[in-house]
Design a protein around this motif. Structure first.
Motif, PDB file in Angstrom:
ATOM      1  N   LYS A  50      21.058  46.555  -3.139  1.00 27.71           N
ATOM      2  CA  LYS A  50      19.662  46.749  -2.582  1.00 27.71           C
ATOM      3  C   LYS A  50      19.766  45.268  -2.324  1.00 27.71           C
ATOM      4  O   LYS A  50      20.336  43.814  -2.774  1.00 27.71           O
ATOM      5  N   THR A  51      19.712  45.248  -0.424  1.00 32.29           N
ATOM      6  CA  THR A  51      20.016  44.472   0.374  1.00 32.29           C
ATOM      7  C   THR A  51      18.414  43.977   0.151  1.00 32.29           C
ATOM      8  O   THR A  51      17.268  44.936   0.033  1.00 32.29           O
ATOM      9  N   LYS A  52      18.264  42.560   0.322  1.00 28.26           N
ATOM     10  CA  LYS A  52      16.650  42.058   0.907  1.00 28.26           C
ATOM     11  C   LYS A  52      15.987  42.391   2.603  1.00 28.26           C
ATOM     12  O   LYS A  52      16.929  42.841   3.695  1.00 28.26           O
TER      13      LYS A  52
ATOM     14  N   GLN B 204       8.215  36.078   0.211  1.00 24.63           N
ATOM     15  CA  GLN B 204       9.613  35.044  -1.030  1.00 24.63           C
ATOM     16  C   GLN B 204      10.221  36.467  -0.944  1.00 24.63           C
ATOM     17  O   GLN B 204       9.863  37.773  -0.648  1.00 24.63           O
ATOM     18  N   GLY B 205      11.608  36.523  -1.382  1.00 22.73           N
ATOM     19  CA  GLY B 205      12.971  37.198  -1.390  1.00 22.73           C
ATOM     20  C   GLY B 205      13.439  37.809   0.010  1.00 22.73           C
ATOM     21  O   GLY B 205      13.868  39.148  -0.321  1.00 22.73           O
ATOM     22  N   CYS B 206      12.994  37.292   0.535  1.00 22.40           N
ATOM     23  CA  CYS B 206      13.721  38.032   2.049  1.00 22.40           C
ATOM     24  C   CYS B 206      15.303  37.243   2.248  1.00 22.40           C
ATOM     25  O   CYS B 206      15.738  36.301   2.089  1.00 22.40           O
ATOM     26  N   ASP B 207      15.592  37.844   3.794  1.00 25.12           N
ATOM     27  CA  ASP B 207      16.412  37.536   4.228  1.00 25.12           C
ATOM     28  C   ASP B 207      15.239  37.037   5.520  1.00 25.12           C
ATOM     29  O   ASP B 207      14.386  37.493   6.378  1.00 25.12           O
TER      30      ASP B 207
END
Length: 186
Positions: A2-4, A90-93
Motif C-alpha cells: 500500500k502506498t501512502k 499524517q502518514g502521507c507523502d
C-alpha cells in the motif's frame, strides 16, 4: 504494498505588501474536475472549486498574519506551515510547490507542481481563496487602499495609496516600498 496518500501543499501571499501568508495541505479523497494552478483560474472558477475541494479532501489551512511575517520572516513562516500540515495530515507523502523544503524533513518539492499535480492544484485553490476572502474583508476596514482589487500586491494604485496614507495594520512593515522607505535627499 500500500502506498501512502499524497498531500499536496501550496501557499498564497508570499510576495504582497499586505495581508496574510496562507498555506494549505490537501489529500484528495474524491475526484474534482477542473483543478489547475489557482493563478490560471478566474476568481469565479476558484470560488466554485473551493467547496468541491473541501468536500472531496482532508485538508489543513495555516495562516500567518502580516505581523508574524514581519517578526519571523517568510522562510520561518513557510517552515512552520509545512510542519503544521505534516502534524495535521499524517502518514502521507508530502509534495510542496517550489524548490525549497525550508529545512523540513520528508517533503518533496516540484517547481510548478500546482499546475501538474491535482493535490497541489487543490492546495493552491484553498490557499488563494482563503487569502483573497480574508483581504476582501479587511478592505472594508481600510477602504482607501483598494485591497479588494489588488489583494495587497504592489500595484501602481496600491503604491500610490501607500505613499498617500502610509501603512495600515495589515501591511508588512519589513517589505520595502519605493517612495516610502528610501531616505529623501535635501
Amino acid at each position: 504494498m500500500k502506498t501512502k496518500p499524497l498531500c499536496g501543499i501550496d501557499e498564497a501571499g508570499r510576495g504582497p505588501l499586505a495581508g496574510s501568508l496562507v498555506m494549505a495541505g490537501v489529500v484528495l479523497t474524491g475526484e474534482v474536475e477542473g483543478l489547475m494552478d489557482s493563478k490560471k483560474l478566474t476568481e469565479k472558477k476558484r470560488e466554485a472549486l473551493y467547496p468541491l475541494v473541501i468536500a472531496n479532501s482532508k485538508y489543513h489551512i495555516v495562516s500567518f498574519l502580516a505581523q508574524e511575517v514581519d517578526e519571523w520572516g517568510i522562510s520561518k513562516c513557510l517552515q512552520q506551515g509545512l510542519q503544521s500540515i505534516q502534524k495535521h495530515l499524517q502518514g502521507c507523502d508530502y509534495l510542496f510547490d517550489g524548490n525549497s523544503t525550508f529545512g523540513v524533513e520528508n517533503i518533496t518539492t516540484m517547481v510548478k507542481a500546482d499546475d501538474k499535480i491535482a493535490e497541489v492544484s487543490a492546495a493552491s485553490i484553498l490557499a488563494k481563496v482563503t487569502r483573497d476572502r480574508e483581504i476582501v474583508e479587511q478592505a472594508k476596514l481600510y477602504p482607501e487602499y483598494g485591497f479588494e482589487k489588488h489583494k495587497g500586491y504592489g500595484t501602481k494604485a496600491h503604491l500610490e495609496a501607500l505613499v498617500k496614507y502610509d501603512r495600515c495594520p495589515i501591511h508588512r512593515k519589513t517589505f520595502r516600498v519605493k517612495g516610502l522607505d528610501e531616505p529623501t535627499l535635501f
